[in-house]
Write a protein that holds these residues in place. Structure first.
Motif, PDB file in Angstrom:
ATOM      1  N   ARG A   1       1.351 -10.954   3.441  1.00  0.00           N
ATOM      2  CA  ARG A   1       1.205  -9.920   4.472  1.00  0.00           C
ATOM      3  C   ARG A   1       2.243  -8.818   4.296  1.00  0.00           C
ATOM      4  O   ARG A   1       1.946  -7.625   4.508  1.00  0.00           O
ATOM      5  N   LEU A   2       3.462  -9.213   3.890  1.00  0.00           N
ATOM      6  CA  LEU A   2       4.552  -8.243   3.794  1.00  0.00           C
ATOM      7  C   LEU A   2       4.567  -7.514   2.456  1.00  0.00           C
ATOM      8  O   LEU A   2       4.760  -6.294   2.407  1.00  0.00           O
ATOM      9  N   LEU A   3       4.339  -8.252   1.361  1.00  0.00           N
ATOM     10  CA  LEU A   3       4.473  -7.667   0.029  1.00  0.00           C
ATOM     11  C   LEU A   3       3.139  -7.434  -0.673  1.00  0.00           C
ATOM     12  O   LEU A   3       3.125  -6.884  -1.777  1.00  0.00           O
TER      13      LEU A   3
ATOM     14  N   ALA B   1       8.601 -11.190  -7.177  1.00  0.00           N
ATOM     15  CA  ALA B   1       7.899 -10.597  -6.034  1.00  0.00           C
ATOM     16  C   ALA B   1       8.226  -9.116  -5.898  1.00  0.00           C
ATOM     17  O   ALA B   1       7.325  -8.279  -5.676  1.00  0.00           O
ATOM     18  N   PHE B   2       9.498  -8.774  -6.049  1.00  0.00           N
ATOM     19  CA  PHE B   2       9.887  -7.368  -5.941  1.00  0.00           C
ATOM     20  C   PHE B   2       9.364  -6.563  -7.137  1.00  0.00           C
ATOM     21  O   PHE B   2       9.045  -5.369  -7.009  1.00  0.00           O
ATOM     22  N   PHE B   3       9.294  -7.208  -8.300  1.00  0.00           N
ATOM     23  CA  PHE B   3       8.685  -6.551  -9.454  1.00  0.00           C
ATOM     24  C   PHE B   3       7.220  -6.210  -9.159  1.00  0.00           C
ATOM     25  O   PHE B   3       6.757  -5.087  -9.435  1.00  0.00           O
TER      26      PHE B   3
ATOM     27  N   PHE C   1      14.799  -7.285   3.276  1.00  0.00           N
ATOM     28  CA  PHE C   1      15.492  -8.438   3.849  1.00  0.00           C
ATOM     29  C   PHE C   1      14.538  -9.471   4.450  1.00  0.00           C
ATOM     30  O   PHE C   1      14.683 -10.677   4.188  1.00  0.00           O
ATOM     31  N   PRO C   2      13.528  -9.059   5.242  1.00  0.00           N
ATOM     32  CA  PRO C   2      12.552 -10.084   5.690  1.00  0.00           C
ATOM     33  C   PRO C   2      11.829 -10.738   4.515  1.00  0.00           C
ATOM     34  O   PRO C   2      11.587 -11.947   4.527  1.00  0.00           O
ATOM     35  N   ALA C   3      11.517  -9.929   3.474  1.00  0.00           N
ATOM     36  CA  ALA C   3      10.836 -10.515   2.312  1.00  0.00           C
ATOM     37  C   ALA C   3      11.730 -11.522   1.615  1.00  0.00           C
ATOM     38  O   ALA C   3      11.262 -12.571   1.138  1.00  0.00           O
ATOM     39  N   MET C   4      13.029 -11.169   1.530  1.00  0.00           N
ATOM     40  CA  MET C   4      13.964 -12.087   0.893  1.00  0.00           C
ATOM     41  C   MET C   4      14.017 -13.412   1.660  1.00  0.00           C
ATOM     42  O   MET C   4      13.984 -14.496   1.064  1.00  0.00           O
TER      43      MET C   4
END
Length: 1504
Positions: free
Chosen positions: A482-484, A586-588, A604-607
């Motif tokens: 949902r976030l990423l 994920a960030f990639f 930060f929430p994703a982390m």
């Protein structure tokens, strides 16, 4: 009906949203306004209906319950308190109005009235009408049911109603005017007051009596049940009922009397009784017994899981609102407040989960312990099958396959064999032979009770994890996507691949886990044998050889622990690698593939979500592993429970009034070869005398009557009633003399005194300081052999049994005492009408009183005509005189030599206060200080990498320019910096231009963390191995070298407790626990520095917060330490009860007192479990307060960040650091408290490291010492066992010439055994001197002395293994020498060096065990040989042959014989008569025989 959609286009949309004042509108597609943090006004009517819907649902189920009263069995309480009023029905108390119910009704009616005014003013709109229906439903429920206890349904309705009214107040468009808003506030107040009233209502029916329940907040006492049985809901939720116990524990050390008794539903007698009624496997019965708790735990676990994820979603919304210039600051405050409320709810779910989890854990553990004890009391005492039987049982079915497989294996290349072995671990083995499972040893039983039971019960405590962890995986993945976006599933794929690799490693780990458990069983068995035989090992000087054996078993176990530790390290490294690199992936995917900016509100929430997702995925293999471990433990317990039970009767059809055997053949359990063959015997009322050679089957005959042997054919008839049994090796309990004789029977003074007189115990009891209330120590260690034998005989005579089976009770008695007992017991009316079967070698004493005489030879019994049976006793030239009179002529009136102190066993020591720093230092030193330094360095590096990663993420999010700084524009009039990137990151390009360098740096930091983790885990494995090895070796060495007094006053169960439970703690995760505390300490310091550097204003609050944490902790720690120490001490009786039952199982079953023993262990388990229960209740008390403080602190930090106008990036970083600080402070207190509790075990182990040691001796004699011609000289020797005891020997002086044969005789308690032990220097004279061959025994090297002197005890200790290993455990002699000795001493037994010997020699008779002891003496050929009643249980003919062999083989040795048979000392050169610790007479045997009255003394005595 108009549906109003929600949009973000402009503020104008919000202003033009239709209000409910102009008409009723509803919406379902957009229910929440993210920007303003409130429900859409059009959705509020639907919100208003939720409490009403819940109320309708409650009423529906209540009506359904009335119509259909049936409910599933598992939904009923397993143990439910039922009170039966002792009056007629018409006088029973009727249902009365509780004082709380009228108050609730008034509140509900007031709410109904207020809501009626609102509803009528708005023409009964749905949003106003629903709360009216809710209040009406609450009033109806209260009127109809008039609850006497807290109504949970009403509480839920009112709580939901209060939440709805808060939502109304937050929305500006709901209330039409101020008056309606005031009504709403009043209704909210009424809901809150109603909740408060319910919180102070009791949880137990107040009509039930409470006289045996401790009132909340009253002083605790063990005479009353826990206040948990009579609490209010508020006291239960906040765990405030623990306050009185905490107050006492804070002031002083807690004692057992200060701790409440367990609550009704925790008491094990009821649990055991109900558990026995359940059917099925062990695990199925446990699930049935704890079904309600399992359901509650699953519900609470799911609730807590959602509450854990909710603050992360709220953090995203909070950061987003801070970045949105159109969002009011009130929105961020609202999100922080909602997060606070959810955290408070999570705080409340914690103690509830702990309480129900502990109830599930404690009850399942208690049920299994009592079940195992009952099984132990009822199982068949079986011996291991012979090797031939094992071979035949396996080889017949699978021999062809085995041979075929072995031939294949031989032709395979090495690489293929390795592959086959690896693959076979993942396949179900169907063609392998089923191994013959040996019966559980004492070590395994203790391991089952201590470890396997814990393993299973722990899974019941953590049952919610079975649902939570899979759900957490699904929920975390959904939130990450949902976030990423969907591209973030690449990270999930990476984690899944890692878990697949781990799954393969886990299979290997499980394989080694099973091997390690087997190795631990073996080590426990060897240690158990060592502890039980420590005196004998020390007498022979074998303790070092045995320590080598223990060390080998321990090393094998530790080797497997290292392998397991390395597997855990590899698995943990793969997990950490996946954990640290998956955010990078994920960030990639988010920045490179999806081409989206990684702003602060996403990063930060994703982390956090990524970490939680990885943790959830990583926990799945651990969850599987714990399930597998529990499965293995269940299998072990199921195997034990499947062992055959001893049937009460061989067959129901063979009940009779007398005992008879018809064509009966018997074998020892587990054996197939008959030990008794074709018996046709009937045992009439009166005395039946059974005699025969050693190992002819005399004891087996008694065991067959008791039903302890396997009947191969024929029939056994006997009454189904208790039997008075006196074992050949007397078994006594660590109780008083009276309790041992009564053996749970009622006390009848006249009968009791008659039995004491008949067993000649009156003089002995008169010598004891406390009379018959004196404690005898573990298995009668405080008594002589003769006293133990007579006490066991008295127990059988006192019983009401009509059948008495007496296995050679006269062998340990002197002639005069034996004659007295025969006259008073067998010749008088005392046993008239009873069937008495007496096994004895002293037929000359009892033949004239026998009704029947049976001779057994090689398992065949023959009834002999008593009139034709001729036995020639030794000639008596003088009439028999009472021994007491003979002795009194010469012996002055002095204090008795044998004194049993009031408390023979010392109470177990309990340290007070906190665990001392010296204990921690001992532990650190055992793990080597250099490794601890490496560990601290690695942890510091790991923590710095962690902080750097968080700061880098914050900088990355803020580096996107105005997008992340827009919040500053909304809050400040001045210019806003577009790039918050610090100078040290200036070499990186803007992330919106090139993200690759940012990803590369982030990946580097992640790899640094992985490397730190790997180093840390390897260091921990080294520390755990080194510590476990060093501490175990140290305590074994100290125990092996302790003074003999330590063995006298320390029960075996206590030592076993420390060498199993406490060593198990050291072997376990205590090193990990200490590492955790070190890690938390480093984290706390770094978090404090970080927060202080960014927001100095938070430091003042941090100081107050830390002070609150510390104050709570200081209240917690003293009580928790007291409870844990009491728990460890109370565990010792549980271990001792298992040991005592195993040793005296045949006696217990013969008397049929299994239930009394079961009741005793239930009381012991109650005591043990209550300490554990209240310790964890104390943990719940602290956890609740800590979590409330932590939730409050997080909210305050957020408010400080909002008040100081920090950027979203800094706010996220500060929240991260502050949550770390708060969480670390919280965890540090908890983990340090837990560490203190774990270190109680280390403290108890360290106590063993400081045991008083026996002096090693300063004189190292030459190799030839002592010579065969060396004299033994006693010079005015006085010996006492302890300073507070009377002397056991006083003024003893004599000389034994080298190479002579000396006899030492005397009555029971005269000091003969003390004299023998003094020659081994186990007791050093307090006055006088003992010298051997001109060397003082008090100064000589003890180990050399005992290896050069041979001491043969009356009851020699044997070890499991072969006859060769028992003859020469230290492997000092060749096989040929052992075979020669076996032929000379044990020619009639047909033994070989490979003959199997069970633990304790339980597959041999007492006489056979004595033969092994004598064979050891012949094999050693020492210059000094001491025989302490070494032939007491051997028939006269065999004893005469043994005497001849001893004379021939040891004619050059100095032999000192303690015996009661005249023929045993007839060939003595010198004779010494002892009486009450003094020498009455001494001289040559010829001189002594010429003196009147001495021959009677020479004819017998028991151990001194």
């Amino acid at each position: 009906m108009q549906q109003i959609p929600f949009g973000y286009a402009s503020l104008g949309h919000h202003d033009t949203t239709p209000s409910l004042r102009n008409g009723t509108t509803y919406c379902f597609s957009h229910v929440w306004n993210d920007r303003e943090a409130r429900f859409e006004t059009c959705f509020l009517p639907i919100v208003a209906c939720v409490p009403a819907a819940l109320a309708a649902l409650v009423i529906f189920f209540q009506a359904l319950t009335l119509l259909i009263p049936w409910r599933p069995r598992w939904t009923r309480p397993f143990v439910e308190e039922v009170y039966y009023f002792p009056v007629e029905d018409e006088f029973l108390p009727k249902r009365r109005w509780s004082p709380f119910v009228p108050a609730l009704i008034v509140l509900s009616l007031a709410g109904f009235l207020l809501q009626s005014l609102v509803a009528t003013a708005t023409w009964f709109e749905l949003g106003r009408l629903a709360p009216l229906a809710t209040w009406f439903a609450v009033s109806a429920l209260l009127f109809i049911y008039r609850p006497t206890t807290a109504p949970y349904s009403v509480l839920a309705i009112l709580s939901l109603q209060a939440v709805v009214h808060v939502a109304f107040l937050v929305d500006d468009g709901w209330y039409r005017n101020g008056q309606e808003q005031n009504y709403g506030i009043s209704t909210l107040v009424l809901s809150i007051v109603g909740i408060g009233v319910i919180l102070i209502m009791p949880l137990r029916n107040p009509n039930l009596p409470t006289k045996d329940i401790s009132m909340p907040m009253s002083e605790p006492t063990s005479s009353l049940r826990s206040p948990e049985d009579n609490l209010t809901l508020w006291q239960f939720l906040t765990v405030s009922w623990m306050t009185p116990l905490i107050s006492i524990g804070y002031k002083r050390q807690l004692e057992d009397e200060d701790v409440w008794h367990l609550a009704y539903e925790f008491q094990h007698q009821r649990l055991h009784d109900n558990f026995r009624l359940l059917k099925g496997t062990v695990i199925r019965r446990l699930i049935k017994a704890n079904a309600i708790d399992i359901c509650i735990l699953i519900v609470l676990g799911v609730l807590r899981m959602f509450l854990t994820y909710s603050p992360i979603v709220l953090l995203e919304l909070l950061l987003s609102s801070m970045q949105d210039p159109l969002s009011p600051k009130r929105a961020a405050v609202t999100y922080a407040a909602i997060s606070l409320v959810l955290r408070y709810i999570a705080c409340q779910s914690g103690p509830l989960s702990l309480w129900y989890g502990r109830r599930c854990y404690e009850r399942s553990r208690g049920e299994m312990i009592t079940m195992l004890y009952e099984k132990t009391a009822g199982r068949k005492i079986a011996f291991a099958p012979d090797e031939s039987e094992k071979t035949s049982s396996n080889g017949s079915a699978n021999g062809h396959l085995n041979n075929e497989d072995s031939r294949k294996g031989e032709t395979m290349p090495w690489w293929k064999r390795t592959w086959v072995k690896s693959v076979s671990m993942f396949k179900r083995k169907t063609s392998t032979p089923i191994p013959v499972k040996e019966t559980a040893s004492m070590g395994k039983i203790l391991n089952l009770m201590r470890n396997d039971v814990y393993e299973i019960a722990q899974r019941f405590w953590e049952i919610q994890e079975l649902v939570n962890k899979p759900l957490s995986v699904v929920l975390s993945i959904a939130l990450v996507v949902r976030l990423l976006g969907w591209s973030s599933l690449l990270a999930v794929v990476a984690v899944v691949i890692a878990q697949a690799i781990i799954a393969i490693l886990v299979r290997f780990r499980v394989h080694y886990e099973r091997r390690m458990r087997a190795a631990r069983d073996n080590r426990l068995q060897v240690v158990s044998q060592f502890v039980e035989a420590i005196r004998h090992l020390r007498w022979y000087g074998w303790q070092h050889a045995w320590l080598t054996k223990i060390t080998a078993a321990r090393q094998k176990e530790l080797h497997l622990r290292i392998v397991l530790g390395l597997y855990v390290t590899v698995i943990g490294f793969i997990n950490t690698l996946a954990s640290e690199t998956s955010p990078v992936i994920a960030f990639f995917a988010y920045t490179i593939i999806a081409r989206k900016p990684l702003t602060v509100d996403v990063a930060f929430p994703a982390m956090q979500l990524s970490n939680m997702m990885i943790a959830a995925l990583r926990d799945l293999p651990d969850l599987l592993n714990t399930i597998v471990n529990a499965y293995v433990a269940v299998g072990r317990i199921e195997d034990y429970m499947a062992e055959p039970d001893k049937p009460e009767m061989n067959t129901e059809a063979l009940l009779g009034e007398s005992v008879a055997l018809e064509r009966a053949s018997f074998a020892w359990p587990g054996k197939t070869e008959p030990v008794l063959k074709n018996l046709d015997l009937e045992f009439p009322a009166g005395l039946t005398v059974v005699f025969g050679e050693v190992a002819s089957g005399k004891t087996a005959l008694l065991q067959s009557i008791l039903g302890e042997l396997d009947m191969l054919e024929g029939q056994l008839m006997r009454p189904n009633e208790p039997i008075g049994y006196c074992a050949q090796a007397p078994w006594l309990q660590s109780m008083s003399v009276r309790e041992n004789i009564l053996f749970s029977a009622p006390y009848e003074e006249q009968r009791y005194r008659t039995v004491l007189d008949a067993c000649a115990l009156v003089p002995d009891i008169a010598e004891f300081k406390a009379g018959d209330l004196s404690l005898v120590g573990e298995n009668g260690i405080g008594l002589s052999g003769g006293q133990r034998a007579r006490m066991a005989l008295a127990r059988a005579l006192y019983s009401s049994a009509n059948i008495l089976l007496l296995d050679d009770p006269l062998s340990a008695l002197d002639q005069q005492t034996a004659e007295s007992i025969v006259q008073k017991c067998f010749a008088g009316d005392m046993l008239k009408g009873k069937t008495v079967v007496l096994v004895t070698h002293r037929t000359d004493l009892v033949l004239q009183h026998a009704t029947q005489v049976i001779e057994i030879e090689e398992g065949v019994a023959e009834v002999i005509d008593r009139t034709t049976f001729v036995y020639h006793p030794a000639k008596r030239d003088h009439p028999s005189q009472p021994a007491d009179e003979t002795l009194s002529e010469i012996q002055p009136a002095e204090q008795p030599a044998t004194v049993v102190p009031d408390k023979f066993m010392e109470d177990e020591y309990r340290a007070q206060g906190g665990v001392k720093a010296s204990v921690y230092w001992e532990f650190v030193k055992a793990g080597k200080r250099r490794w601890w330094c490496v560990l601290i360095f690695v942890l510091a590096f790991y923590r710095l990498s962690n902080i750097a990663q968080a700061w880098f993420l914050k900088s990355w999010g803020e580096a996107y320019g105005e997008q992340s700084s827009i919040v500053l524009y909304a809050q400040h009039d001045g210019p806003v910096p577009t790039n918050a990137k610090p100078d040290f990151l200036g070499f990186l390009p803007p992330p919106d231009v090139d993200t690759n360098p940012w990803l590369l740096v982030f990946l580097t930091l992640a790899l640094f963390e992985c490397l730190s983790y790997l180093l840390f885990r390897v260091t921990i494995v080294v520390i755990m191995y080194t510590t476990a090895k060093e501490m175990f070796a140290a305590i074994m060495e100290r125990v092996a070298g302790a003074t003999f007094r330590f063995y006298d006053v320390t029960p075996v169960g206590r030592l076993m407790n420390r060498m199993t439970s406490d060593i198990g703690v050291i072997d376990g995760n205590i090193s990990m626990q200490l590492h955790t505390v070190v890690w938390l300490g480093i984290s706390w310091i770094t978090a404090l520095i970080t927060v202080g550097a960014v927001t100095p204003s938070f430091l003042a609050f941090t100081a107050l917060l830390t002070l609150a944490f510390v104050m709570i902790f200081l209240r917690f720690i003293p009580t928790s330490q007291s409870l844990r120490r009491l728990e460890m001490v109370s565990l010792t009786p549980l271990m001792s009860n298992f040991g005592a039952l195993l040793q005296g199982l045949t006696t217990v079953r013969a008397f049929r007192v299994q239930q009394q023993f079961q009741d005793r262990v239930v009381r012991v388990v109650d005591t043990f479990q209550k300490m554990d229960h209240f310790y964890w209740s104390l943990q719940a008390w602290m956890m609740y307060r800590y979590e409330v403080l932590a939730a409050t602190a997080t909210f305050v930090v957020t408010m400080i960040a909002l008040a100081t106008n920090l950027s979203a990036g800094l706010t996220a970083f500060v929240l991260y650091a502050a949550s770390k600080l708060v969480g670390t402070t919280h965890s540090l207190c908890i983990q340090y408290g837990q560490l203190q509790m774990e270190f109680v075990s280390v403290e108890r182990v360290v106590e063993l490291k400081h045991l008083e040691q026996e002096p090693k001796g300063s004189i190292s004699p030459p190799a030839w010492w002592p010579s065969f011609s060396g004299d033994l000289h006693f010079d005015d020797v006085t010996i006492r066992y302890a300073p507070h005891l009377d002397p056991a020997l006083k003024g003893i002086s004599f000389t034994v010439k080298g190479g002579s044969k000396t006899a030492v005789i005397g009555r029971t308690g005269s000091g003969k055994s003390t004299l023998a032990l003094s020659m081994l220097a186990t007791i050093v004279p307090e006055a006088g001197k003992i010298s051997l061959d001109n060397v003082d025994l008090a100064e000589v090297d003890r180990q050399l002395l005992r290896t050069r002197i041979t001491f043969v005890a009356q009851d020699p200790i044997l070890f499991p293994g072969t006859m060769r290993e028992n003859l020469d455990p230290v492997q000092q002699h060749s096989d040929a020498e052992c075979e020669l000795v076996l032929e000379r001493v044990c020619a009639r037994q047909d033994w070989t060096l490979d003959t199997k010997v069970e633990a304790g020699g339980r597959n041999l008779s007492q006489g056979q065990r004595q033969l092994v002891g004598l064979a050891r003496a012949v094999l050693r050929r020492s210059a000094i040989i001491i025989l302490d009643e070494a032939t007491a249980s051997i028939d006269r003919e065999t004893a005469a042959q043994i005497q001849q062999v001893m004379y021939e083989e040891m004619k050059e040795s100095t032999v000192i014989t303690i015996a009661h048979r005249l023929e045993a000392v007839m060939h003595a050169d010198y004779c010494i008569v002892l009486g009450k610790g003094r020498i009455l007479r001494q001289g040559t045997a010829a001189e002594m025989l010429e003196k009147t009255g001495v021959e009677e003394e020479l004819e017998g005595d028991a151990e001194g």
